[in-house]
Design a protein around this motif. Structure first.
Motif, PDB file in Angstrom:
ATOM      1  N   ASP A  23       0.756  -1.264   0.030  1.00  0.00           N
ATOM      2  CA  ASP A  23       0.041   0.020   0.107  1.00  0.00           C
ATOM      3  C   ASP A  23       0.765   1.349   0.307  1.00  0.00           C
ATOM      4  OD1 ASP A  23      -1.956   1.874   2.162  1.00  0.00           O
ATOM      5  OD2 ASP A  23      -2.618   1.130   0.184  1.00  0.00           O
ATOM      6  N   LYS A  24       2.197   1.017   0.531  1.00  0.00           N
ATOM      7  CA  LYS A  24       2.915   2.349   0.594  1.00  0.00           C
ATOM      8  C   LYS A  24       4.132   2.222  -0.269  1.00  0.00           C
ATOM      9  CE  LYS A  24       1.839   3.113   5.376  1.00  0.00           C
ATOM     10  NZ  LYS A  24       2.175   3.256   6.897  1.00  0.00           N
ATOM     11  N   ARG A  25       4.343   1.171  -1.124  1.00  0.00           N
ATOM     12  CA  ARG A  25       5.625   1.047  -1.875  1.00  0.00           C
ATOM     13  C   ARG A  25       5.627   2.086  -3.096  1.00  0.00           C
ATOM     14  NH1 ARG A  25       3.694  -4.694  -4.981  1.00  0.00           N
ATOM     15  NH2 ARG A  25       2.028  -3.578  -6.278  1.00  0.00           N
ATOM     16  N   GLY A  26       6.703   2.297  -3.544  1.00  0.00           N
ATOM     17  CA  GLY A  26       6.784   3.333  -4.506  1.00  0.00           C
ATOM     18  C   GLY A  26       6.985   2.560  -5.864  1.00  0.00           C
ATOM     19  N   ALA A  27       7.358   3.572  -6.910  1.00  0.00           N
ATOM     20  CA  ALA A  27       7.523   2.940  -8.243  1.00  0.00           C
ATOM     21  C   ALA A  27       8.707   3.638  -9.174  1.00  0.00           C
ATOM     22  CB  ALA A  27       6.346   2.758  -9.063  1.00  0.00           C
ATOM     23  N   GLY A  28       9.503   3.134  -9.786  1.00  0.00           N
ATOM     24  CA  GLY A  28      10.357   3.897 -10.383  1.00  0.00           C
ATOM     25  C   GLY A  28      11.285   4.663  -9.804  1.00  0.00           C
ATOM     26  N   ILE A  29      11.222   6.056 -10.044  1.00  0.00           N
ATOM     27  CA  ILE A  29      11.997   7.054  -9.213  1.00  0.00           C
ATOM     28  C   ILE A  29      11.307   7.573  -8.013  1.00  0.00           C
ATOM     29  CG2 ILE A  29      13.095   7.765 -11.377  1.00  0.00           C
ATOM     30  CD1 ILE A  29      11.259  10.364 -11.130  1.00  0.00           C
ATOM     31  N   PHE A  30      10.208   7.078  -7.746  1.00  0.00           N
ATOM     32  CA  PHE A  30       9.252   7.457  -6.477  1.00  0.00           C
ATOM     33  C   PHE A  30       9.099   6.509  -5.347  1.00  0.00           C
ATOM     34  CE2 PHE A  30       7.670   9.221 -10.607  1.00  0.00           C
ATOM     35  CZ  PHE A  30       7.484  10.686 -10.240  1.00  0.00           C
ATOM     36  N   GLY A  43      -6.991   3.709  -5.758  1.00  0.00           N
ATOM     37  CA  GLY A  43      -6.068   3.732  -6.778  1.00  0.00           C
ATOM     38  C   GLY A  43      -4.942   2.725  -6.732  1.00  0.00           C
ATOM     39  N   ALA A  44      -4.121   2.735  -7.943  1.00  0.00           N
ATOM     40  CA  ALA A  44      -3.010   2.014  -7.959  1.00  0.00           C
ATOM     41  C   ALA A  44      -1.971   2.586  -8.764  1.00  0.00           C
ATOM     42  CB  ALA A  44      -3.364   0.528  -8.364  1.00  0.00           C
ATOM     43  N   VAL A  45      -0.826   1.745  -8.833  1.00  0.00           N
ATOM     44  CA  VAL A  45       0.279   2.233  -9.838  1.00  0.00           C
ATOM     45  C   VAL A  45       0.973   0.967 -10.135  1.00  0.00           C
ATOM     46  CG1 VAL A  45       1.873   2.844  -7.859  1.00  0.00           C
ATOM     47  CG2 VAL A  45       2.269   3.800 -10.158  1.00  0.00           C
ATOM     48  N   ALA A  46       1.290   1.129 -11.472  1.00  0.00           N
ATOM     49  CA  ALA A  46       2.342  -0.095 -12.040  1.00  0.00           C
ATOM     50  C   ALA A  46       3.322   0.520 -12.729  1.00  0.00           C
ATOM     51  CB  ALA A  46       1.442  -0.898 -12.787  1.00  0.00           C
ATOM     52  N   TYR A  47       4.740   0.132 -12.861  1.00  0.00           N
ATOM     53  CA  TYR A  47       5.752   0.767 -13.477  1.00  0.00           C
ATOM     54  C   TYR A  47       6.389  -0.304 -14.424  1.00  0.00           C
ATOM     55  CZ  TYR A  47      10.405   2.813 -14.237  1.00  0.00           C
ATOM     56  OH  TYR A  47      11.296   3.384 -14.785  1.00  0.00           O
ATOM     57  N   ASP A  48       6.537   0.278 -15.751  1.00  0.00           N
ATOM     58  CA  ASP A  48       7.181  -0.797 -16.644  1.00  0.00           C
ATOM     59  C   ASP A  48       8.485  -0.120 -16.857  1.00  0.00           C
ATOM     60  OD1 ASP A  48       8.307  -1.843 -18.968  1.00  0.00           O
ATOM     61  OD2 ASP A  48       6.289  -1.943 -20.017  1.00  0.00           O
ATOM     62  N   ALA A  49       9.733  -0.889 -16.002  1.00  0.00           N
ATOM     63  CA  ALA A  49      10.997  -0.324 -16.406  1.00  0.00           C
ATOM     64  C   ALA A  49      11.568  -0.157 -17.620  1.00  0.00           C
ATOM     65  CB  ALA A  49      11.851  -1.068 -15.612  1.00  0.00           C
ATOM     66  N   THR A  50      11.364  -1.237 -18.389  1.00  0.00           N
ATOM     67  CA  THR A  50      11.789  -1.298 -19.697  1.00  0.00           C
ATOM     68  C   THR A  50      11.040  -0.306 -20.775  1.00  0.00           C
ATOM     69  OG1 THR A  50      11.659  -3.724 -19.710  1.00  0.00           O
ATOM     70  CG2 THR A  50      11.803  -2.696 -21.934  1.00  0.00           C
ATOM     71  N   GLY A  52       9.904   2.613 -19.445  1.00  0.00           N
ATOM     72  CA  GLY A  52       9.689   3.957 -18.588  1.00  0.00           C
ATOM     73  C   GLY A  52       8.274   4.388 -18.413  1.00  0.00           C
ATOM     74  N   LYS A  53       7.398   3.469 -18.378  1.00  0.00           N
ATOM     75  CA  LYS A  53       6.075   3.892 -18.348  1.00  0.00           C
ATOM     76  C   LYS A  53       5.358   3.879 -16.862  1.00  0.00           C
ATOM     77  CE  LYS A  53       2.417   1.899 -20.685  1.00  0.00           C
ATOM     78  NZ  LYS A  53       1.775   1.637 -21.817  1.00  0.00           N
ATOM     79  N   TYR A  54       4.665   4.647 -16.429  1.00  0.00           N
ATOM     80  CA  TYR A  54       4.044   4.642 -15.220  1.00  0.00           C
ATOM     81  C   TYR A  54       2.581   4.593 -15.571  1.00  0.00           C
ATOM     82  CZ  TYR A  54       8.210   6.350 -12.810  1.00  0.00           C
ATOM     83  OH  TYR A  54       9.534   6.399 -12.187  1.00  0.00           O
ATOM     84  N   THR A  55       1.727   3.531 -15.126  1.00  0.00           N
ATOM     85  CA  THR A  55       0.230   3.532 -15.266  1.00  0.00           C
ATOM     86  C   THR A  55      -0.212   3.573 -13.926  1.00  0.00           C
ATOM     87  OG1 THR A  55       0.611   1.791 -17.088  1.00  0.00           O
ATOM     88  CG2 THR A  55      -1.504   1.870 -16.069  1.00  0.00           C
ATOM     89  N   VAL A  56      -1.038   4.901 -13.864  1.00  0.00           N
ATOM     90  CA  VAL A  56      -1.606   5.297 -12.492  1.00  0.00           C
ATOM     91  C   VAL A  56      -3.169   5.344 -12.643  1.00  0.00           C
ATOM     92  CG1 VAL A  56      -1.612   7.046 -10.740  1.00  0.00           C
ATOM     93  CG2 VAL A  56       0.370   6.680 -12.210  1.00  0.00           C
ATOM     94  N   ASN A 204       8.244   9.453 -20.277  1.00  0.00           N
ATOM     95  CA  ASN A 204       9.241  10.679 -20.090  1.00  0.00           C
ATOM     96  C   ASN A 204       9.239  11.331 -18.844  1.00  0.00           C
ATOM     97  OD1 ASN A 204       8.077  10.516 -23.256  1.00  0.00           O
ATOM     98  ND2 ASN A 204      10.173  10.680 -23.473  1.00  0.00           N
ATOM     99  N   VAL A 205       9.108  10.587 -17.883  1.00  0.00           N
ATOM    100  CA  VAL A 205       8.999  11.139 -16.661  1.00  0.00           C
ATOM    101  C   VAL A 205      10.620  11.538 -16.218  1.00  0.00           C
ATOM    102  CG1 VAL A 205       8.696  10.826 -14.138  1.00  0.00           C
ATOM    103  CG2 VAL A 205       6.770  10.000 -15.775  1.00  0.00           C
ATOM    104  N   GLU A 206      10.839  12.805 -15.638  1.00  0.00           N
ATOM    105  CA  GLU A 206      12.114  13.118 -15.310  1.00  0.00           C
ATOM    106  C   GLU A 206      11.939  14.000 -14.303  1.00  0.00           C
ATOM    107  OE1 GLU A 206      16.388  14.778 -17.671  1.00  0.00           O
ATOM    108  OE2 GLU A 206      14.197  15.198 -18.423  1.00  0.00           O
ATOM    109  N   TYR A 207      12.870  13.793 -13.234  1.00  0.00           N
ATOM    110  CA  TYR A 207      12.813  14.719 -12.031  1.00  0.00           C
ATOM    111  C   TYR A 207      14.354  15.171 -11.968  1.00  0.00           C
ATOM    112  CZ  TYR A 207      13.775  15.809  -7.063  1.00  0.00           C
ATOM    113  OH  TYR A 207      14.072  16.414  -5.999  1.00  0.00           O
TER     114      TYR A 207
END
Length: 210
Positions: A23-30, A43-50, A52-56, A204-207
C-alpha cells in the motif's frame, strides 16, 4: 499441532506485512504511493521499467476547492527541482473534468497546500494551487491540449510549461507559493467521480534537482 499453528501465525504476519508494504510502496523514481483524502475507490500504480512508463489509476471527487481526493505517486524533494512528464488518459473517460498531472504538496492530507500542472479530460491545462491549508484552490489557465507538462520550483516561485507532442520549452504560467523546504512531489490521477476509477499513462518522466 504447535508446528501447524506456528506456520499459520507466521504466514499471517507475512501476509499483513506484504499488504501494508504494498500500500505504501513506490515505483520507478518514486518512494511511495497512495490515496490522498478519502476516495471511495482505491487507486494503484504499475511501473514498466523497460518502457519507462507509469500506469496510474485513481478515483476521487476532485483536486480543487478546500480539500482534495486523488491517487498520488510521490517522492520527497528538498529545495528547488523540476518534474516533467508526457501524459495521456486511457479511453474517453466519464467526466470531462477528470485530471492527471504533476504536483508538489506540503503533506499527504487532503487540505494541504499544493501546486500542480493539471491536464483535464477536456484538454484544459492549468497551474492549480492552494495558497493556505484548507482554503480555496486557485489556478492559472494555460494553453489547450498540452500533453507534455513541466513543473518547476525555485524558492517560492512555482512555474509550469506545457506543450503538445514535444518537451515544453516556454513557461505558460507562474505563481508564488510559500511551501516547506521539503515537500512531496509526484504524479497524480483524479477521476472527478466518486464511483469511477480513471487510468492515465506517464512517460518521459524526469525529476531534476535545480
Amino acid at each position: 499441532m504447535k508446528s501447524k499453528l506456528s506456520i499459520k501465525a507466521v504466514c499471517a504476519v507475512i501476509f499483513v506485512f506484504m499488504f501494508v508494504s504494498a500500500d505504501k510502496r513506490g515505483a520507478g523514481i518514486f518512494e511511495g504511493s497512495g490515496d490522498v483524502g478519502s476516495p471511495k475507490l482505491k487507486g494503484a500504480v504499475a511501473y514498466d521499467a523497460t518502457a519507462g512508463k507509469y500506469t496510474v489509476s485513481g478515483a476521487g471527487q476532485n483536486v480543487w476547492a478546500e480539500s482534495d481526493e486523488f491517487f498520488y505517486v510521490w517522492r520527497k524533494a528538498t529545495g528547488n527541482f523540476s518534474l516533467s512528464a508526457r501524459v495521456s488518459f486511457k479511453g474517453k473517460g466519464v467526466n470531462l473534468h477528470r485530471k492527471v498531472g504533476v504536483m508538489i504538496r506540503e503533506s499527504l492530507t487532503g487540505e494541504s497546500r499544493y501546486a500542480d500542472v493539471a491536464v483535464h479530460g477536456d484538454g484544459l491545462t492549468s497551474l492549480q494551487y492552494r495558497p493556505e491549508t484548507g482554503k480555496a484552490t486557485k489556478e492559472v489557465v494555460g494553453p489547450k491540449d498540452g500533453d507534455y507538462i513541466y513543473l518547476e520550483r525555485r524558492g517560492d516561485k512555482i512555474a509550469m510549461k506545457t506543450a503538445k507532442g514535444k518537451y515544453p520549452q516556454e513557461f505558460t504560467g507562474e505563481i508564488e507559493l510559500n511551501l516547506p523546504v521539503s515537500c512531496y512531489v509526484g504524479l497524480y490521477v483524479c477521476s472527478h467521480e466518486n464511483d469511477v476509477i480513471e487510468t492515465a499513462y506517464f512517460t518521459n518522466v524526469e525529476y531534476k534537482p535545480l
